[in-house]
Design an enzyme around this catalytic site. Structure first.
Site, PDB file in Angstrom:
ATOM      1  N   TYR A   1       0.844  -1.189   0.000  1.00  0.00           N
ATOM      2  CA  TYR A   1       0.000   0.000   0.000  1.00  0.00           C
ATOM      3  C   TYR A   1       0.888   1.251   0.000  1.00  0.00           C
ATOM      4  CZ  TYR A   1      -3.390   3.415   1.617  1.00  0.00           C
ATOM      5  OH  TYR A   1      -4.177   4.524   1.722  1.00  0.00           O
TER       6      TYR A   1
ATOM      7  N   ASP B   1      -0.388  -7.428   7.290  1.00  0.00           N
ATOM      8  CA  ASP B   1      -1.465  -6.514   6.893  1.00  0.00           C
ATOM      9  C   ASP B   1      -2.448  -7.366   6.087  1.00  0.00           C
ATOM     10  OD1 ASP B   1      -3.186  -4.750   5.591  1.00  0.00           O
ATOM     11  OD2 ASP B   1      -1.678  -3.169   5.417  1.00  0.00           O
TER      12      ASP B   1
HETATM   13  C1  LIG Z   1      -6.005   1.570   2.998  1.00  0.00           C
HETATM   14  C2  LIG Z   1      -4.918   0.680   3.430  1.00  0.00           C
HETATM   15  C3  LIG Z   1      -4.095   1.023   4.502  1.00  0.00           C
HETATM   16  C4  LIG Z   1      -4.223   2.359   5.233  1.00  0.00           C
HETATM   17  O1  LIG Z   1      -5.418   2.453   5.927  1.00  0.00           O
HETATM   18  P1  LIG Z   1      -6.223   3.829   6.198  1.00  0.00           P
HETATM   19  O2  LIG Z   1      -7.415   3.365   6.920  1.00  0.00           O
HETATM   20  O3  LIG Z   1      -6.500   4.425   4.862  1.00  0.00           O
HETATM   21  O4  LIG Z   1      -5.328   4.695   6.998  1.00  0.00           O
HETATM   22  C5  LIG Z   1      -3.104   0.124   4.889  1.00  0.00           C
HETATM   23  N1  LIG Z   1      -2.944  -1.043   4.250  1.00  0.00           N
HETATM   24  C6  LIG Z   1      -3.705  -1.409   3.205  1.00  0.00           C
HETATM   25  C7  LIG Z   1      -3.483  -2.726   2.552  1.00  0.00           C
HETATM   26  C8  LIG Z   1      -4.721  -0.565   2.751  1.00  0.00           C
HETATM   27  O5  LIG Z   1      -5.489  -0.925   1.722  1.00  0.00           O
END
Ligand SMILES: *Cc1c(COP(=O)(O)O)cnc(C)c1O
Length: 382
Positions: free
Chosen positions: A98, A170
């Site tokens: 991301y 993540d």
């Molecule tokens: C959107 C996203 C983030 C960041 O999250 P926010 O809620 O926009 O701060 C982190 N990791 C991934 C894979 C994302 O899609």
């Protein structure tokens, strides 16, 4: 209990006094103390708030962890996790990750002496080769953004355990409904709850789940200390969203599979990235470790001139950033989500001038295909 049942019932038993079926929104900053040195368990809402806690307990349960944490955004959640490290520590990171995470690591935390190496985490041996004496953690996206590469979370967790590294996943693109990294050996999961978990493009939030109680204590210390907590209203929206996680994702995946197959047959599409397609390199792995393929599709069109019509002449599908909500969105990663990555690096990763990304929603799939079809047809006629 099945995760769909757990998700539907999140927060149900919270208010035993009234029996309220949904969690009340405790819109309060502070709490009265019953006596000197006594507490109801809540003192001040940065340290703990009942609505937020219902969400934190709920996500911990869905992910099979010991404790959950809710933050003001996914980026705030990831920031808070970086407080586990100190000057001179090295972290191995997924290379096509991301864009905001890349920016946080390279433009902010670099200044504080944290070092990051970016590798293709779908290749476990590439991760092994990147380990240095000062490596402290692996930060891996279970399904990457935007190229939808699949990481072998079992193998990576085993590697981390052997080498004494923290394994942070993540899992935003899959959610615990489709993959449970902690069951596969990971230490921490992190989510942009903004996406599939809250699921309605109506709130920005971040979530973390930790497996080990001692590590959870540290994460709590940082959550409370740095203070980027999720407010009670947004916590409530996230809870409300999670209740329908299973039905939304079932429908979104079904739609995504149909659209991905349709795209592979389209003469103006050069390449389709969707792990549900049997030819996708991560198909078998995700089938073995998870319980679905998600609803993100990336695809390359035959010519850069097709990009604008697809972004602007789709009607039902909105041209917008973000993903995971009930509405289908189309994005151009090169100029939107991944603009902070250097051009040469983007090109090397395959984030190029013909790559588009779809976050497939819950609309009728024939309507979605008709929308894409007419946008392609306008260009063919031109
Ligand atoms: C959107 C996203 C983030 C960041 O999250 P926010 O809620 O926009 O701060 C982190 N990791 C991934 C894979 C994302 O899609």
């Amino acid at each position: 209990m099945n995760i769909a049942s757990q998700a539907a019932q999140i927060g149900l038993d919270w208010d035993t006094r009234t029996g309220a079926v949904t969690v009340p929104i405790y819109q309060t900053a502070t709490f009265r103390h019953p006596g000197l040195g006594q507490s109801t368990g809540y003192d001040y809402s940065r340290s703990g708030n009942p609505t937020r806690q219902a969400l934190e307990d709920g996500i911990a349960k869905l992910d099979g962890g010991c404790r959950g944490f809710a933050y003001a955004s996914g980026m705030a959640a990831i920031t808070s996790l970086l407080f586990l490290f100190s000057h001179g520590d090295h972290i191995i990171v997924t290379e096509d990750l991301y864009g905001g995470t890349y920016r946080l690591f390279e433009k902010i935390f670099n200044q504080y002496g944290l070092e990051f190496t970016y590798v293709d985490t779908s290749d476990t041996s590439a991760v092994t080769s990147a380990i240095q004496p000062n490596t402290k953690a692996l930060f891996v996206e279970s399904l990457t953004n935007p190229l939808l590469k699949v990481a072998d979370i079992s193998a990576l967790s085993a590697l981390c355990r052997e080498k004494g590294l923290l394994c942070i996943v993540d899992n935003t693109f899959l959610t615990p409904y489709l993959l449970r990294p902690l069951d596969l050996g990971a230490d921490i999961t992190v989510y942009s709850g903004t996406k599939y978990l809250a699921g309605h493009n109506d709130t920005v939030c971040g979530l973390v789940v930790v497996k080990d109680p001692e590590l959870a204590e540290k994460v709590y210390f940082h959550q409370n200390g740095a203070g980027a907590v999720l407010g009670p209203q947004d916590s409530w929206l996230a809870i409300r969203g999670i209740k329908t996680l299973s039905v939304r994702l079932d429908r979104q995946q079904e739609n995504a599979q149909t659209i991905a197959e349709w795209l592979t047959r389209h003469p103006l599409v050069r390449k389709v990235y969707y792990p549900g397609l049997p030819g996708h390199p991560g198909h078998e792995l995700l089938k073995a470790q998870g319980s679905g393929f998600g609803a993100m599709i990336s695809f390359e069109v035959a010519d850069p001139s097709l990009v604008e019509p697809l972004l602007l002449r789709t009607g039902l599908i909105s041209f917008a950033e973000s993903l995971g909500g009930v509405e289908t969105l189309i994005t151009f990663p090169e100029v939107q989500t991944h603009a902070d990555i250097e051009p040469e690096k983007r090109e090397k990763l395959g984030i190029n001038k013909v790559l588009l990304r779809l976050s497939v929603g819950i609309e009728n799939v024939d309507d979605l295909i008709a929308d894409l079809d007419q946008a392609f047809a306008i260009e063919e006629a031109a």
